[in-house]
Design an enzyme around this catalytic site. Structure first.
Site, PDB file in Angstrom:
ATOM      1  N   HIS A 268      12.539  66.456  28.782  1.00 59.34           N
ATOM      2  CA  HIS A 268      13.647  67.252  28.218  1.00 59.34           C
ATOM      3  C   HIS A 268      14.930  66.823  28.937  1.00 59.34           C
ATOM      4  O   HIS A 268      15.328  65.667  28.842  1.00 59.34           O
ATOM      5  CB  HIS A 268      13.281  68.733  28.394  1.00 59.34           C
ATOM      6  CG  HIS A 268      14.154  69.713  27.670  1.00 59.34           C
ATOM      7  ND1 HIS A 268      15.080  69.354  26.745  1.00 59.34           N
ATOM      8  CD2 HIS A 268      14.227  71.077  27.756  1.00 59.34           C
ATOM      9  CE1 HIS A 268      15.690  70.444  26.278  1.00 59.34           C
ATOM     10  NE2 HIS A 268      15.196  71.499  26.877  1.00 59.34           N
ATOM     11  N   HIS A 307      12.955  61.516  19.575  1.00 59.61           N
ATOM     12  CA  HIS A 307      13.338  62.929  19.531  1.00 59.61           C
ATOM     13  C   HIS A 307      12.405  63.661  18.592  1.00 59.61           C
ATOM     14  O   HIS A 307      12.000  63.105  17.576  1.00 59.61           O
ATOM     15  CB  HIS A 307      14.788  63.073  19.034  1.00 59.61           C
ATOM     16  CG  HIS A 307      15.382  64.378  19.422  1.00 59.61           C
ATOM     17  ND1 HIS A 307      15.210  65.512  18.664  1.00 59.61           N
ATOM     18  CD2 HIS A 307      16.111  64.738  20.504  1.00 59.61           C
ATOM     19  CE1 HIS A 307      15.817  66.506  19.264  1.00 59.61           C
ATOM     20  NE2 HIS A 307      16.372  66.076  20.383  1.00 59.61           N
ATOM     21  N   ASP A 363      20.498  61.341  25.815  1.00 60.58           N
ATOM     22  CA  ASP A 363      20.347  60.995  27.219  1.00 60.58           C
ATOM     23  C   ASP A 363      20.461  59.506  27.491  1.00 60.58           C
ATOM     24  O   ASP A 363      20.556  59.091  28.640  1.00 60.58           O
ATOM     25  CB  ASP A 363      18.978  61.484  27.723  1.00 60.58           C
ATOM     26  CG  ASP A 363      18.872  62.984  27.625  1.00 60.58           C
ATOM     27  OD1 ASP A 363      19.800  63.653  28.088  1.00 60.58           O
ATOM     28  OD2 ASP A 363      17.881  63.479  27.065  1.00 60.58           O
TER      29      ASP A 363
END
Ligand SMILES: CC(C)(COP(=O)(O)OP(=O)(O)OC[C@H]1O[C@@H](n2cnc3c(N)ncnc32)[C@H](O)[C@@H]1OP(=O)(O)O)[C@@H](O)C(=O)NCCC(=O)NCCS
Length: 431
Positions: A268, A307, A363
């Site tokens: 995460h 994702h 990210d």
């Protein structure tokens, strides 16, 4: 027969059931009527990791994963990133509308005047080792605020909730910066009310002996944009945690500590830190093909890729790439960017990643910007937690107000032993 319904035939009994559709979905509770006999518990839906289960109705954030769309309260993320400040976006998430001038003045004023944390909470940081991970310190100190504001447990009172929301959004940057300063052994820097939200955070992070900290406006705005991009993402792992803990009417400091704990996992929010470690491990562009081959053979993952919801380009990654250019004009280019760009190019042409619809997520590039701005990788998840607090609180507020919500309590499919008897064959150990 209602057209907005499903007919389900139980082949065990031959009975057909009409199950109404609610906004195109079935209510799992309606399956309970499907029973083999009157003693039967009824059919449940089994969905480990919530792959196809909605746990709430929400008006906060909309994501279309196939098309790569992200909107907060109906506004496209691209417009919010371009035209708003993080505090405007935080207001939007929590109250549902962008503030007018008066509301914004009040909101900014309220946040600015709640940034301090009590001295005894600050002193509590001394109990951590010098090399403690800042995320652990952040989680512990935000939980400690629960003891400072015991009235926060009255979560049914909207005014009490509002005050804690202000305190949490205001204090997270202070807690985050103090955790960082602790790891360096530097004195803590008090908030400066002359500065905006992002500038003040940079002040508490970087100020040394100069009488007044002056943030670089390009870097402060870039950080503000990154905060906007990270502010909410509907029912992700940490938000689900926030709603779950909050559903027990736990106070918001403890709920945020739980949500931040979920965020700290490498799958995460800590993926950004892992991306940097991965780029370090790769080291140079010529080693990318071998690395990608290893990933395809099951040796680790390509961090910052993939994702649960986006099966197309993550729209936040696109804005981050653009923001990176602005930051590098000030800081100089982070050499890791070239490795990342080449890694993205190779991965996006590779059958393995194409087939599985694996694209860069938020990210993948954020860590490269953070590093260029001077943040250490251990701070990356902390930088995620600061703005996500606004999203967690917006979702928490919505959950508390939702008359359909109760304490979250999933069912299970028990697959263990049937009843059996304890037979004493061991010698007793009395100690
Ligand atoms: C984000 C993530 C947890 C989503 O997981 P998920 O929805 O459960 O997806 P799955 O794990 O079922 O992945 C589907 C397939 O893609 C593969 N896959 C997913 N992400 C991958 C990655 N980053 N690198 C390599 N392969 C990946 C899985 O191994 C699986 O392959 P298989 O069908 O051959 O078994 C996952 O993509 C991941 O771990 N990414 C890296 C961590 C990261 O960047 N997290 C930040 C998210 S914002």
């Amino acid at each position: 027969m209602n057209k907005e319904s499903l007919t389900i035939t139980d082949n065990r009994t031959g009975v057909a059931y009409e199950v109404p559709l609610f906004k195109g979905n079935i209510r799992a509770r309606d399956l309970k009527q499907i029973r083999r006999d009157p003693e039967d518990f009824g059919v449940m839906s089994y969905d480990p990791a919530f792959l196809n289960t909605a746990s709430c109705q929400s008006k906060v954030t909309f994501i279309d994963g196939d098309q790569g769309i992200l909107r907060y309260r109906g506004y496209p993320i691209e417009q919010l990133a371009e035209r708003c400040t993080f505090l405007e976006v935080a207001y939007l998430l929590i109250f549902g509308e962008l503030p007018d001038s008066e509301q914004l003045r009040e909101w900014v004023n309220a946040i600015t005047h709640h940034t301090m944390i009590p001295e005894y909470t600050k002193k509590g940081l001394e109990g951590f080792r010098h090399d403690a991970h800042p995320m652990g310190m952040l989680i512990s100190t935000v939980a400690a605020l629960s003891t400072v504001y015991p009235e926060a447990k009255n979560v049914i009172d909207p005014e009490v909730r509002r005050l804690q929301i202000i305190r949490l959004i205001a204090k997270m940057p202070t807690l985050a910066a103090y955790a960082y300063r602790h790891s360096l052994g530097y004195p803590y820097i008090y908030p400066d009310n002359d500065l905006n939200y992002a500038e003040n955070f940079l002040n508490m992070m970087w100020k040394m002996v100069e009488p007044k900290y002056v943030a670089n406006p390009v870097l402060a705005r870039a950080l503000d944009i990154l905060f906007i991009l990270h502010a909410d993402h509907e029912q992700n792992c940490s938000t689900n945690t926030m709603r779950c803990i909050g559903s027990a009417q736990t106070d918001p400091y403890l709920s945020v500590a739980g949500a931040a704990s979920a965020l700290s996992g490498p799958l995460h929010g800590r993926a950004n830190e892992e991306v940097l470690h991965m780029l370090d491990e790769i080291g140079s562009k010529d080693r990318i093909p071998a690395f990608v081959k290893g990933v395809k053979e099951g040796h680790g993952k390509l961090m910052g890729f993939g994702h649960r919801v986006y099966k197309n380009y993550d729209p936040r990654a696109r804005i981050i790439k653009w923001t990176a250019e602005k930051v590098f004009e000030v800081t100089g280019r982070n050499p890791k960017l070239d490795i990342a760009l080449e890694l993205e190019r190779i991965a996006l042409e590779d059958e393995y990643f194409i087939q599985r619809k694996l694209y860069p997520n938020v990210d993948f590039y954020s860590g490269i910007i953070y590093q260029a701005m001077g943040f250490k990788p251990e701070m990356f998840t902390v930088l995620f937690a600061i703005p996500r607090t606004a999203g967690w609180l917006a979702q928490w507020e919505e959950m508390i107000r939702d008359p359909e919500q109760k304490i979250a309590r999933p069912r299970q499919v028990y697959v263990g032993n049937g009843v059996r008897e304890v037979v004493q064959t061991r010698e007793k150990v009395t100690r």
